[in-house]
Design a protein around this motif. Structure first.
Motif, PDB file in Angstrom:
ATOM      1  N   ASP A  75       0.844  -1.204   0.000  1.00  0.00           N
ATOM      2  CA  ASP A  75       0.000   0.000   0.000  1.00  0.00           C
ATOM      3  C   ASP A  75       0.876   1.251   0.000  1.00  0.00           C
ATOM      4  N   THR A  76       0.330   2.334  -0.551  1.00  0.00           N
ATOM      5  CA  THR A  76       1.055   3.606  -0.605  1.00  0.00           C
ATOM      6  C   THR A  76       0.090   4.722  -0.214  1.00  0.00           C
ATOM      7  N   PRO A  77       0.603   5.901   0.137  1.00  0.00           N
ATOM      8  CA  PRO A  77      -0.307   7.022   0.427  1.00  0.00           C
ATOM      9  C   PRO A  77      -1.240   7.323  -0.751  1.00  0.00           C
ATOM     10  N   GLU A  78      -0.740   7.158  -1.983  1.00  0.00           N
ATOM     11  CA  GLU A  78      -1.593   7.431  -3.159  1.00  0.00           C
ATOM     12  C   GLU A  78      -2.755   6.436  -3.201  1.00  0.00           C
ATOM     13  N   ARG A  79      -2.433   5.169  -2.963  1.00  0.00           N
ATOM     14  CA  ARG A  79      -3.488   4.151  -2.994  1.00  0.00           C
ATOM     15  C   ARG A  79      -4.514   4.420  -1.883  1.00  0.00           C
ATOM     16  N   ARG A  81      -5.312   7.330  -0.693  1.00  0.00           N
ATOM     17  CA  ARG A  81      -6.166   8.454  -1.105  1.00  0.00           C
ATOM     18  C   ARG A  81      -7.221   7.991  -2.123  1.00  0.00           C
ATOM     19  N   ASP A  82      -6.823   7.083  -3.028  1.00  0.00           N
ATOM     20  CA  ASP A  82      -7.800   6.548  -3.996  1.00  0.00           C
ATOM     21  C   ASP A  82      -8.895   5.766  -3.270  1.00  0.00           C
ATOM     22  N   PRO A 115      -2.363  10.105   6.365  1.00  0.00           N
ATOM     23  CA  PRO A 115      -2.857  10.561   5.047  1.00  0.00           C
ATOM     24  C   PRO A 115      -4.343  10.294   4.839  1.00  0.00           C
TER      25      PRO A 115
END
Ligand SMILES: O=C[C@H](O)COP(=O)(O)O
Length: 317
Positions: A75-79, A81-82, A115
């Motif tokens: 997982d990432t901060p972008e994922r 947020r999505d 996030p």
């Protein structure tokens, strides 16, 4: 919401004293035993009567029960947020977006609470932020590390905390240890301003050798102050099953009969289709009543269930 004093008073009343090993064993021995030869055909008969939702209203109710989950190692901060954007607007940026309400919550690893909090606050939508914490998925970290992780999630703005029980303690009959960790966590979810996060306690039912042990674990978790008992982490060999969910629902029904306090069940791990979810909703309705079909009492912890809900909107568009 039950406060800490009520948790302590209820436990003291049910145990007729402090949570000693002997008193906990006596209490658990008094919880009605689950006979597999009765439970399994009963569950099959219930599932045969389940009716999956076919209209927008029904699909909306189901959406509002989902803890939209991402607990992948990459997982990432972008994922994150999505995921939040999806939870807020499950049907996407189309005219149909109004047709589905937001999900009940998003559920993430503890290091993504900050996030996610930011994204949820910006969206200003009624979606709770749940974090798994306390050595998820096995719970085998030292107590200080588990405590620090729960506190971190709370301090970063989590609304709900999902912990796992000490399964080794449960299986080997150390009931006081099972109870103690849940109660520790229940204290940890208190915030300085007098409010608190919800506490969900995962049994990992797919790894427990009997229905009676699932029932005992669930009842101990409720005694320790859990708001929800949850079937699975989604990381074990087996996720939720209708039989395990029925046992947890029975534990909650028994708890409510003994104390007058409603509590919830979260069904998680491998719930991917609307048809599956409809079976669980049927079980919850039968065992807890119509009022339990609400996010205060019933959740689905799922990464893929929302995809099937959205797919079923197509013919309705
Ligand atoms: O708590 C939620 C589970 O980890 C989700 O499991 P899943 O990916 O099988 O839906």
């Amino acid at each position: 919401m039950t406060d800490l004093t009520t948790v302590l008073e209820t436990s003291h009343r049910l145990l007729d004293g402090p949570p000693t090993e002997a008193r906990l064993h006596e209490l658990i021995d008094g919880v009605p035993h689950v006979a597999p030869e009765e439970l399994e055909p009963w569950v099959s008969a219930q599932l045969a009567q389940a009716r999956p939702p076919v209209d927008l209203a029904g699909l909306g109710v189901l959406t509002g029960l989902i803890d939209l989950t991402s607990l992948a190692p990459d997982d990432t901060p972008e994922r994150v947020r999505d995921l939040v954007a999806r939870a807020v607007r499950p049907a996407g940026e189309t005219a149909d977006a109004v047709a589905l309400p937001p999900t009940a919550a998003v559920c993430l690893h503890a290091d993504f609470v900050a996030p996610a909090r930011q994204a949820l606050d910006a969206a200003d939508a009624p979606v709770a932020l749940a974090a798994v914490a306390g050595g998820f998925p096995h719970g085998r970290s030292p107590l200080a590390a588990k405590v620090a992780e729960v506190r971190h999630a709370i301090d970063c703005g989590a609304d709900e905390i999902d912990i796992v029980i000490d399964r080794g303690a449960l299986v080997s009959g150390r009931l006081a240890d099972v109870h103690a960790w849940v109660f520790d966590a229940r204290r940890l979810v208190e915030r300085g301003d007098g409010s608190r996060a919800l506490l969900k306690v995962i049994l990992e039912t797919g790894e427990l050798p009997s229905y009676d042990l699932m029932l005992a674990g669930a009842f101990l978790a409720l005694l320790g102050g859990a708001d929800f008992v949850k079937t699975s982490t989604g990381k074990g060999r087996r996720g939720a099953t209708p039989e395990a969910a029925a046992v947890l629902l029975q534990a909650v029904a028994h708890w409510e009969a003994e104390t007058g306090q409603p509590r919830g069940v979260k069904i998680a791990g491998g719930v991917r289709t609307v048809d599956q979810a409809a079976g669980y909703v049927r079980l919850a309705r039968t065992l807890l009543g119509d009022d339990a079909i609400s996010p205060a009492r019933l959740r689905f912890g799922a990464s893929g269930l929302l995809d099937d809900v959205v797919r079923r909107l197509d013919p309705l568009r």
